[in-house]
Write a protein that holds these residues in place. Structure first.
Motif, short mmCIF file in Angstrom:
data_model
loop_
_atom_site.label_atom_id
_atom_site.label_comp_id
_atom_site.label_asym_id
_atom_site.label_seq_id
_atom_site.Cartn_x
_atom_site.Cartn_y
_atom_site.Cartn_z
N VAL A 146 1.11 -1.35 -0.18
CA VAL A 146 -0.14 0.48 0.59
C VAL A 146 0.82 1.41 -0.32
O VAL A 146 0.65 1.73 -0.86
CB VAL A 146 -0.92 -0.25 1.36
N GLY A 147 1.82 0.84 0.72
CA GLY A 147 2.93 2.03 1.09
C GLY A 147 2.13 3.43 1.19
O GLY A 147 1.48 3.73 2.10
N ASP A 148 2.74 5.00 0.68
CA ASP A 148 1.88 5.96 0.36
C ASP A 148 0.80 5.94 -0.37
O ASP A 148 0.44 7.88 -0.60
CB ASP A 148 2.98 6.66 0.70
N ARG A 149 0.23 4.90 -0.61
CA ARG A 149 -1.13 5.27 -1.42
C ARG A 149 -2.07 7.00 -1.03
O ARG A 149 -2.66 6.15 0.29
CB ARG A 149 -2.04 3.92 -2.39
N GLN A 150 -3.19 7.15 -1.71
CA GLN A 150 -4.36 7.88 -1.30
C GLN A 150 -5.35 7.59 -0.59
O GLN A 150 -5.69 8.08 -0.34
CB GLN A 150 -3.94 9.73 -2.29
N VAL A 151 -5.17 6.25 -2.77
CA VAL A 151 -6.70 5.74 -2.09
C VAL A 151 -6.11 4.48 -1.79
O VAL A 151 -5.74 3.48 -3.14
CB VAL A 151 -7.74 6.34 -3.45
N VAL A 152 -6.84 3.52 -1.03
CA VAL A 152 -6.46 2.25 -0.71
C VAL A 152 -7.77 1.08 -0.55
O VAL A 152 -9.05 1.75 -0.01
CB VAL A 152 -5.79 2.34 1.17
N PRO A 153 -8.07 0.45 -1.49
CA PRO A 153 -9.15 -0.41 -1.47
C PRO A 153 -9.30 -1.31 -0.55
O PRO A 153 -7.76 -1.36 0.32
CB PRO A 153 -9.45 -1.45 -2.53
N MET A 154 -10.33 -1.54 0.18
CA MET A 154 -11.24 -1.94 1.62
C MET A 154 -12.06 -2.80 1.60
O MET A 154 -12.31 -2.22 0.86
CB MET A 154 -10.76 -1.31 3.15
N VAL A 155 -11.28 -3.62 2.73
CA VAL A 155 -13.55 -5.00 2.63
C VAL A 155 -13.66 -4.10 4.03
O VAL A 155 -13.47 -4.06 4.57
CB VAL A 155 -12.60 -6.25 3.28
N GLU A 156 -15.04 -3.35 3.62
CA GLU A 156 -15.56 -3.17 4.08
C GLU A 156 -16.41 -4.33 5.12
O GLU A 156 -17.29 -5.04 4.70
CB GLU A 156 -17.27 -1.74 4.31
N ARG A 157 -16.09 -4.41 6.78
CA ARG A 157 -16.93 -5.09 7.31
C ARG A 157 -18.03 -4.84 8.55
O ARG A 157 -18.56 -6.49 8.18
CB ARG A 157 -15.87 -5.46 8.77
N ALA A 158 -17.91 -3.79 8.20
CA ALA A 158 -20.08 -4.28 9.36
C ALA A 158 -20.74 -5.10 8.48
O ALA A 158 -21.65 -5.76 9.44
CB ALA A 158 -20.04 -2.58 8.88
N PRO A 159 -21.49 -5.04 7.33
CA PRO A 159 -22.22 -5.51 6.83
C PRO A 159 -22.27 -7.81 6.93
O PRO A 159 -22.90 -8.14 7.38
CB PRO A 159 -22.08 -5.28 5.47
#
Ligand code: SF4
Ligand code: SF4
Length: 197
Positions: A146-159
């Protein structure tokens, strides 16, 4: 006879949820071009406690499908694991002990591994009902990617968590308020046998 308390319909629902967790994880991993291949570490020695009866019961669905010899090996390792954790905790340290389900570096119960195992690795987030967001950066290797990427894809855990909570409710029904809270390592779950509900 062993106490198996997970009805096949509920087992199929948790399998489906686990499958979708895996897909959500894989999507982020692909976007980051991240895999575990060649990792010098094995994060199956991370100390985690798990919190639902439904996952505990589903783990036991998997354990009950194993040949007795393999299961015995896992049970033996669970005894050693529990003792090693106790020693580390007594020293005031966070235990770092290989999971008793791990066989030669790989998960020996992959289809039944728990939610935390499925989330670990890629970045993820957890959005609370009040709008607050907790972020998890992923494992050390993924953080390097990921380093210093500004936009990082993520898994949203809440649902995914909400669905797991609903399955827990479906399993426990009216007993949910009466039963003690689960806070167990995988070794605890192995050594205690299937949850008795
Ligand atoms: S999740 Fe990260 S630390 Fe764990 S095995 Fe994969 S690359 Fe290594
Ligand atoms: S259940 Fe499987 S994936 Fe999870 S820590 Fe144990 S061996 Fe690793």
């Amino acid at each position: 006879m062993e106490a198996s308390i997970l009805q096949p319909e509920l087992a199929a629902k948790i399998a489906d949820l686990y499958d979708r967790m895996e897909k959500a994880y894989d999507l982020v991993a692909r976007q980051l071009d991240f895999t575990c291949d060649g990792c010098p570490d094995n994060c199956c020695d991370s100390y985690f406690q798990h919190h639902t009866y439904v996952e505990w019961a589903y783990l036991w669905v998997g354990l009950q499908e194993l040949e007795p010899e393999r299961r015995k090996g896992m049970e033996n390792r669970a005894v050693e694991y529990a003792a090693a954790c106790e020693r580390a905790l007594a020293r005031g340290e966070r235990p770092q002990v290989m999971c008793p389900l791990n066989e030669e570096g790989r998960c020996g119960l992959y289809k039944h591994r728990l939610m935390i195992c499925r989330m670990h690795g890629v970045p993820s987030s957890l959005t609370y009902p009040n709008g607050q967001i907790k972020k998890f950066p992923g494992c050390f290797r993924c953080q390097e990617i990921v380093g210093d990427r500004q936009v990082v894809p993520m898994v949203e855990r809440a649902p995914l968590f909400r669905e797991l909570a609903a399955l827990e409710q479906e399993l426990l029904g009216a007993r949910q308020g009466e039963l003690s809270k689960v806070k167990k390592t995988i070794a605890d779950m192995i050594l205690l046998g299937p949850p008795r509900l």
